[in-house]
Structures are given as structure tokens and as C-alpha cells.
Design a protein around this motif. Structure first.
Motif, PDB file in Angstrom:
ATOM      1  N   GLN A  57     -18.878  18.909 -56.785  1.00 30.97           N
ATOM      2  CA  GLN A  57     -18.758  18.989 -58.019  1.00 30.97           C
ATOM      3  C   GLN A  57     -16.991  19.018 -57.965  1.00 30.97           C
ATOM      4  OE1 GLN A  57     -21.429  22.065 -59.630  1.00 30.97           O
ATOM      5  NE2 GLN A  57     -19.649  21.405 -61.371  1.00 30.97           N
ATOM      6  N   ASP A  72     -14.067  16.708 -59.149  1.00 34.73           N
ATOM      7  CA  ASP A  72     -12.796  16.792 -59.303  1.00 34.73           C
ATOM      8  C   ASP A  72     -11.128  16.685 -58.728  1.00 34.73           C
ATOM      9  OD1 ASP A  72     -14.379  18.314 -61.485  1.00 34.73           O
ATOM     10  OD2 ASP A  72     -14.056  19.810 -60.447  1.00 34.73           O
ATOM     11  N   ASP A 106     -14.997  12.849 -63.662  1.00 34.49           N
ATOM     12  CA  ASP A 106     -15.970  13.715 -64.345  1.00 34.49           C
ATOM     13  C   ASP A 106     -17.468  13.929 -64.121  1.00 34.49           C
ATOM     14  OD1 ASP A 106     -13.732  14.498 -66.468  1.00 34.49           O
ATOM     15  OD2 ASP A 106     -14.453  11.881 -67.681  1.00 34.49           O
TER      16      ASP A 106
END
Length: 130
Positions: A61, A65, A70
Motif C-alpha cells: 500500500q 501511495d 490508488d
């Protein structure tokens, strides 16, 4: 979600490589279009369910980022059943705003379908492979 054929093929290759266990991973997207497939290790090492280790999920993640993208979807495979969420998948779907892709190796040709799962309710989403 829109996905290029090479990314589709990457998920299928991951599913085949991890069989008979389920594979799992995450997909980065931009404006509803898949950009990158991130393979993850199935911490459950099971043919019946998948689990992404929390530290690995966090790392992926953060990469997404940092790239300004996304988190478009979570994917996993079904090696012996169709690309429809199992009751286990439904019970473990903790992120209602994410898309869940299921890669099925059940038939001669692999198939992938996209789902939104919220409060036990399953709705199919459009998946366009280009």
C-alpha cells in the motif's frame, strides 16, 4: 475496472505458479484503470483461502501511495471453483470500498471476475480486459 491483457496474464501466471494453493495480491490503479500488479505471498498457504500478511499489505500500500496511484483491487485465485466469492471470501471482505478480483483456474481457460462485497452483499462489477 479496466485492465490490460498483460496484467490479466500476470494474475493468471501467479495463480498457476501458486497452485494448488490460492494466490493473492493487490492492484494499483489510476482513474479506474489497472496499472500494476503486486504479487503477495499467501500467508495461509491454503487451497481454500488466502491471507496477505499485514506487514506485506502495508508495504504494498505504501508503494502504491508513493507512486501516486490508488489501490484499485485485491485479487486472489480459486483453483477448483469458479470466479465467484466463497462464503469465506465474503466473511473476510473487510474493505467495502475495494474491488475484489477472483482468478479461476477451474476450466480449460482461466477467467477473472470483479466483485464489490459489503456487509455480506455481493455485487458484480464491470471488468474490461483490453
Amino acid at each position: 475496472m479496466r485492465i490490460a491483457r498483460d496484467l490479466f496474464d500476470e494474475m493468471v501466471a501467479h495463480a498457476r505458479a501458486d497452485a494448488p494453493n490460492e494466490c493473492c495480491g493487490m492492484i494499483a490503479s489510476r482513474n479506474g484503470e489497472a496499472v500494476t500488479v503486486y504479487r503477495a505471498e499467501n500467508a495461509a498457504a491454503s487451497p481454500l483461502r488466502y491471507e496477505i500478511d499485514g506487514a506485506e499489505q502495508y508495504r504494498i500500500q505504501m508503494e502504491i501511495d508513493d507512486a501516486g496511484l490508488d489501490l484499485g483491487a485485491i485479487y486472489h485465485s480459486h483453483t477448483r471453483t469458479g470466479p465467484y466469492p466463497s462464503q469465506t471470501d465474503i466473511n473476510l471482505a473487510l474493505y467495502p470500498h475495494w474491488t475484489y478480483l477472483i482468478v479461476s483456474l477451474e476450466g480449460e481457460e482461466p477467467s477473472i471476475r470483479a466483485w464489490r462485497i459489503e456487509d455480506g452483499k455481493v455485487d458484480e462489477e464491470e471488468l474490461v480486459v483490453e
